[in-house]
Design a protein around this motif. Structure first.
Motif, PDB file in Angstrom:
ATOM      1  N   VAL A   1       0.855  -1.185   0.000  1.00  0.00           N
ATOM      2  CA  VAL A   1       0.000   0.000   0.000  1.00  0.00           C
ATOM      3  C   VAL A   1       0.891   1.235   0.000  1.00  0.00           C
ATOM      4  CG1 VAL A   1      -1.809   1.276   1.194  1.00  0.00           C
ATOM      5  CG2 VAL A   1      -1.790  -1.232   1.270  1.00  0.00           C
ATOM      6  N   HIS A   2       0.664   2.110  -0.958  1.00  0.00           N
ATOM      7  CA  HIS A   2       1.383   3.379  -1.015  1.00  0.00           C
ATOM      8  C   HIS A   2       0.575   4.434  -0.272  1.00  0.00           C
ATOM      9  CE1 HIS A   2       4.400   2.038  -3.891  1.00  0.00           C
ATOM     10  NE2 HIS A   2       3.428   1.442  -4.560  1.00  0.00           N
ATOM     11  N   VAL A   3       1.211   5.114   0.657  1.00  0.00           N
ATOM     12  CA  VAL A   3       0.568   6.153   1.454  1.00  0.00           C
ATOM     13  C   VAL A   3       1.248   7.476   1.134  1.00  0.00           C
ATOM     14  CG1 VAL A   3      -0.116   6.888   3.756  1.00  0.00           C
ATOM     15  CG2 VAL A   3       0.146   4.454   3.250  1.00  0.00           C
ATOM     16  N   ASP A   4       0.479   8.408   0.642  1.00  0.00           N
ATOM     17  CA  ASP A   4       1.052   9.709   0.259  1.00  0.00           C
ATOM     18  C   ASP A   4      -0.034  10.769   0.346  1.00  0.00           C
ATOM     19  OD1 ASP A   4       3.466  10.505  -2.372  1.00  0.00           O
ATOM     20  OD2 ASP A   4       2.931  11.521  -0.506  1.00  0.00           O
ATOM     21  N   VAL A   5       0.399  12.024   0.332  1.00  0.00           N
ATOM     22  CA  VAL A   5      -0.511  13.171   0.339  1.00  0.00           C
ATOM     23  C   VAL A   5      -0.033  14.152  -0.715  1.00  0.00           C
ATOM     24  CG1 VAL A   5      -1.135  12.911   2.765  1.00  0.00           C
ATOM     25  CG2 VAL A   5       0.813  14.344   2.143  1.00  0.00           C
ATOM     26  N   SER A   6      -0.830  15.164  -0.947  1.00  0.00           N
ATOM     27  CA  SER A   6      -0.474  16.170  -1.933  1.00  0.00           C
ATOM     28  C   SER A   6       0.698  17.014  -1.437  1.00  0.00           C
ATOM     29  CB  SER A   6      -1.674  17.074  -2.215  1.00  0.00           C
ATOM     30  OG  SER A   6      -1.303  18.126  -3.084  1.00  0.00           O
ATOM     31  N   ARG A   7       1.649  17.252  -2.336  1.00  0.00           N
ATOM     32  CA  ARG A   7       2.822  18.057  -1.999  1.00  0.00           C
ATOM     33  C   ARG A   7       2.952  19.265  -2.915  1.00  0.00           C
ATOM     34  NH1 ARG A   7       7.366  13.414  -0.704  1.00  0.00           N
ATOM     35  NH2 ARG A   7       5.925  11.786  -0.069  1.00  0.00           N
ATOM     36  N   ALA A   8       1.854  19.688  -3.489  1.00  0.00           N
ATOM     37  CA  ALA A   8       1.895  20.791  -4.443  1.00  0.00           C
ATOM     38  C   ALA A   8       2.371  22.083  -3.792  1.00  0.00           C
ATOM     39  CB  ALA A   8       0.511  20.989  -5.068  1.00  0.00           C
ATOM     40  N   GLU A   9       1.928  22.340  -2.565  1.00  0.00           N
ATOM     41  CA  GLU A   9       2.328  23.580  -1.894  1.00  0.00           C
ATOM     42  C   GLU A   9       3.826  23.591  -1.615  1.00  0.00           C
ATOM     43  OE1 GLU A   9      -1.381  25.027  -2.190  1.00  0.00           O
ATOM     44  OE2 GLU A   9       0.283  26.096  -1.268  1.00  0.00           O
TER      45      GLU A   9
END
Length: 599
Positions: free
Chosen positions: A119-127
């Motif tokens: 399972v890949h766990v990630d969040v948005s890093r655009a900021e």
């Protein structure tokens, strides 16, 4: 299906087997192991208290067999995990990759190891990416990385610091060109507009009909990449690496770059041609470059350190403490769902896809609302027509009865307003381009602008003194006994590098170019571009080789004579002499510190 999978886990997991064998009224909890990403597991222990035991296992303690007995394993990436630790993972375990930089590689390794619950766990890093890109641009424009070394100087900007300040730019009036339409590109556009920077963007997926994040209304879309490069003072890459985007900034595309532009790439290093970018940096077409991670000998630390207009980060553009905490909290939530609700996650978890879906949903909702409003207006008009007189009804029905006419009228008005706005923005950008062309040419010289620069270039021909050599110059070494150039060559694939002479090469070949590095007033070193920035030295067998990046014993040389009749003598062993003719290919400007080709 979840119950069956859970039952299978209970019958096969060692953690569950130990739980069944314990007849104590307080059964042992399943074990969660953190490997190379989380050393302080206090957050996980707090959230999973009474649900699971959480322990950090250093890689030096693999022999304790705690990995094999764990029900879940938390790690950063399988690609960075030693093979000995990879083989200890079991198929029944839940393996969570926290913030992995390359999911496809991890998935391939998991398939090879037979791990079916990755399972890949990630969040948005655009900021974070947008903040880093903005900081890099500001650092290059304001030269903060150079001026910080002179923080204790008391002479001020009118004194000894003034030469370092030459070439500094203001943000207002510049043009930013963004390649790609990711969430980070949209965030960067918003920040740039706040700095009074005009924004252009080119969507590499436009022809495929892929709808991504919307840019602010003030941003202008460019139809071709070449047009964007020719009009941009600042260039930033925000596209994913695909078959269509490999070397999207190729040598041919980089020929359209506006002289004096700055380039920032926080994506894959394969998005651009490294050799072409290096060449543009040397001849001054690119005023500066910033990369988040670099691969290949073109960006070796040895010679990049000599160039003041290059910044390289260690793959940290998308990191922040807030992002890392969000990833850990999401991983804990997944484990709670798994242990308490018997839900086994099977898909990768990422907020990037969710944000894009939300953006697309908003776009669809706005289009649907606009369509409903059009129908509502048409229905209201029809109702008013039904209550009016017959002549008025016949007259007005000819105007408003067809719904297509109402839509066509609204779309025509929108097209006219959009076209008028784009024309106005285009005129403004053209005016700003004309206004900034003179200032940019005066600060960042290109090969065509050398005649207008205040810097006096080194002229070729005649007797040349060795005093013309400066720190950071690029030279070629020609043999005096024959018409051949000294080049750096590799003995075999993966072998060492040595100095050789060849007839069928030119001075434009990187193998025949050497970077001059002054160790002291009288001693220098020669770095080879193709040898990864290694210094020329003499070994115990009296061979000219490239073996070290730093000055030790055998890497220092002195020049005797003139450039046409030069003796290169090793400082440690004076019998090691190289008779050459030195030709200066590129030199460093006195006013701005930028290396430029002389021809």
């Amino acid at each position: 299906m979840a119950t069956t999978a859970k039952r299978d886990l209970e019958t096969r997991s060692p953690a569950t087997m130990s739980y069944r064998s314990n007849s104590s009224p307080q059964p042992s909890l399943p074990l969660v192991v953190t490997l190379n990403c989380i050393e302080d597991a206090s957050i996980e222990q707090e959230y999973l208290a009474g649900i699971a035991r959480v322990e950090h296992v250093p890689l030096s303690l693999l022999a304790e067999a705690k990995i094999e007995s764990a029900a879940a394993v938390l790690l950063h990436s399988l690609a960075f995990l030693p093979r000995a630790a990879q083989r200890r993972l079991r198929p029944w375990q839940i393996v969570l990759c926290l913030g992995s930089s390359d999911r496809s590689v991890d998935s391939a390794i998991a398939a090879d190891l037979g791990l079916g619950r990755l399972v890949h766990v990630d969040v948005s890093r655009a900021e974070e990416v947008a903040d880093t890109v903005m900081a890099l641009f500001l650092g290059l424009l304001r030269r903060t990385h150079l001026l910080s070394r002179h923080a204790l100087s008391a002479s001020g900007w009118l004194g000894s610091v003034q030469p370092l300040c030459r070439g500094m730019r203001r943000c207002r009036g510049l043009v930013l060109g963004i390649i790609g339409r990711s969430a980070s590109a949209k965030s960067l556009a918003t920040r740039s507009l706040a700095f009074k920077i005009s924004v252009l963007y080119h969507d590499v997926h436009e022809e495929k009909g892929k709808r991504l994040s919307r840019f602010p209304p003030a941003a202008r879309r460019m139809d071709t990449l070449n047009d964007l490069l020719a009009a941009s003072d600042l260039i930033s890459l925000h596209c994913a690496l695909t078959n269509d985007t490999i070397q999207i900034l190729s040598a041919e595309a980089l020929q359209h770059v506006k002289p004096g532009a700055f380039l920032v790439n926080t994506g894959s290093s394969q998005l651009l041609d490294d050799c072409a970018v290096k060449q543009l940096l040397i001849d001054g077409t690119l005023a500066g470059c910033a990369l988040d991670g670099a691969e290949g000998p073109q960006w070796m630390e040895a010679w990049v350190r000599e160039m003041p207009n290059v910044l390289i980060l260690p793959r940290s553009a998308d990191y922040s403490e807030e992002v890392w905490m969000e990833i850990r909290e999401k991983a804990v939530s997944i484990l709670q769902t798994f242990f308490l609700d018997d839900v086994i996650p099977t898909d990768a978890v990422s907020d990037n896809d969710e944000e894009e879906n939300e953006t697309l949903h908003e776009d669809e909702q706005s289009d649907k609302q606009e369509k409903d409003n059009t129908f509502q207006i048409t229905d209201d008009i029809k109702q008013s027509l039904a209550s009016s007189s017959q002549p008025q009804e016949s007259t007005l029905s000819q105007i408003t009865s067809p719904q297509s006419e109402v839509k066509r009228s609204k779309k025509a008005k929108k097209r006219h307003a959009r076209q008028k706005s784009m024309n106005k923005v285009g005129e403004t950008l053209e005016k700003k381009e004309d206004d900034t062309a003179m200032s940019s040419s005066s600060h960042f010289a290109s090969p065509d602008d050398d005649s207008r620069s205040k810097r006096t270039p080194v002229k070729s021909g005649g007797k040349k003194s060795l005093e013309m050599l400066k720190d950071g110059c690029v030279i070629s070494l020609q043999a005096r006994d024959r018409a051949a150039l000294h080049v750096s060559r590799q003995r075999a694939q993966g072998g060492g590098w040595f100095l050789d002479t060849m007839l069928n090469v030119t001075k434009r070949d990187p193998a025949a170019q050497f970077l001059v590095v002054f160790r002291s007033k009288d001693t220098i070193g020669l770095r080879s571009f193709t040898a990864g920035g290694k210094l020329l030295q003499i070994n115990r067998r009296m061979e000219f080789v490239f073996a070290s990046h730093s000055f030790d014993v055998w890497e220092s040389w002195t020049f005797e004579g003139s450039l046409e009749e030069c003796r290169l003598v090793n400082c440690r062993n004076p019998s090691a002499v190289l008779d050459v003719r030195v030709e200066i290919l590129a030199t460093v400007g006195d006013d701005d510190g930028i290396t430029r080709w002389l021809d």
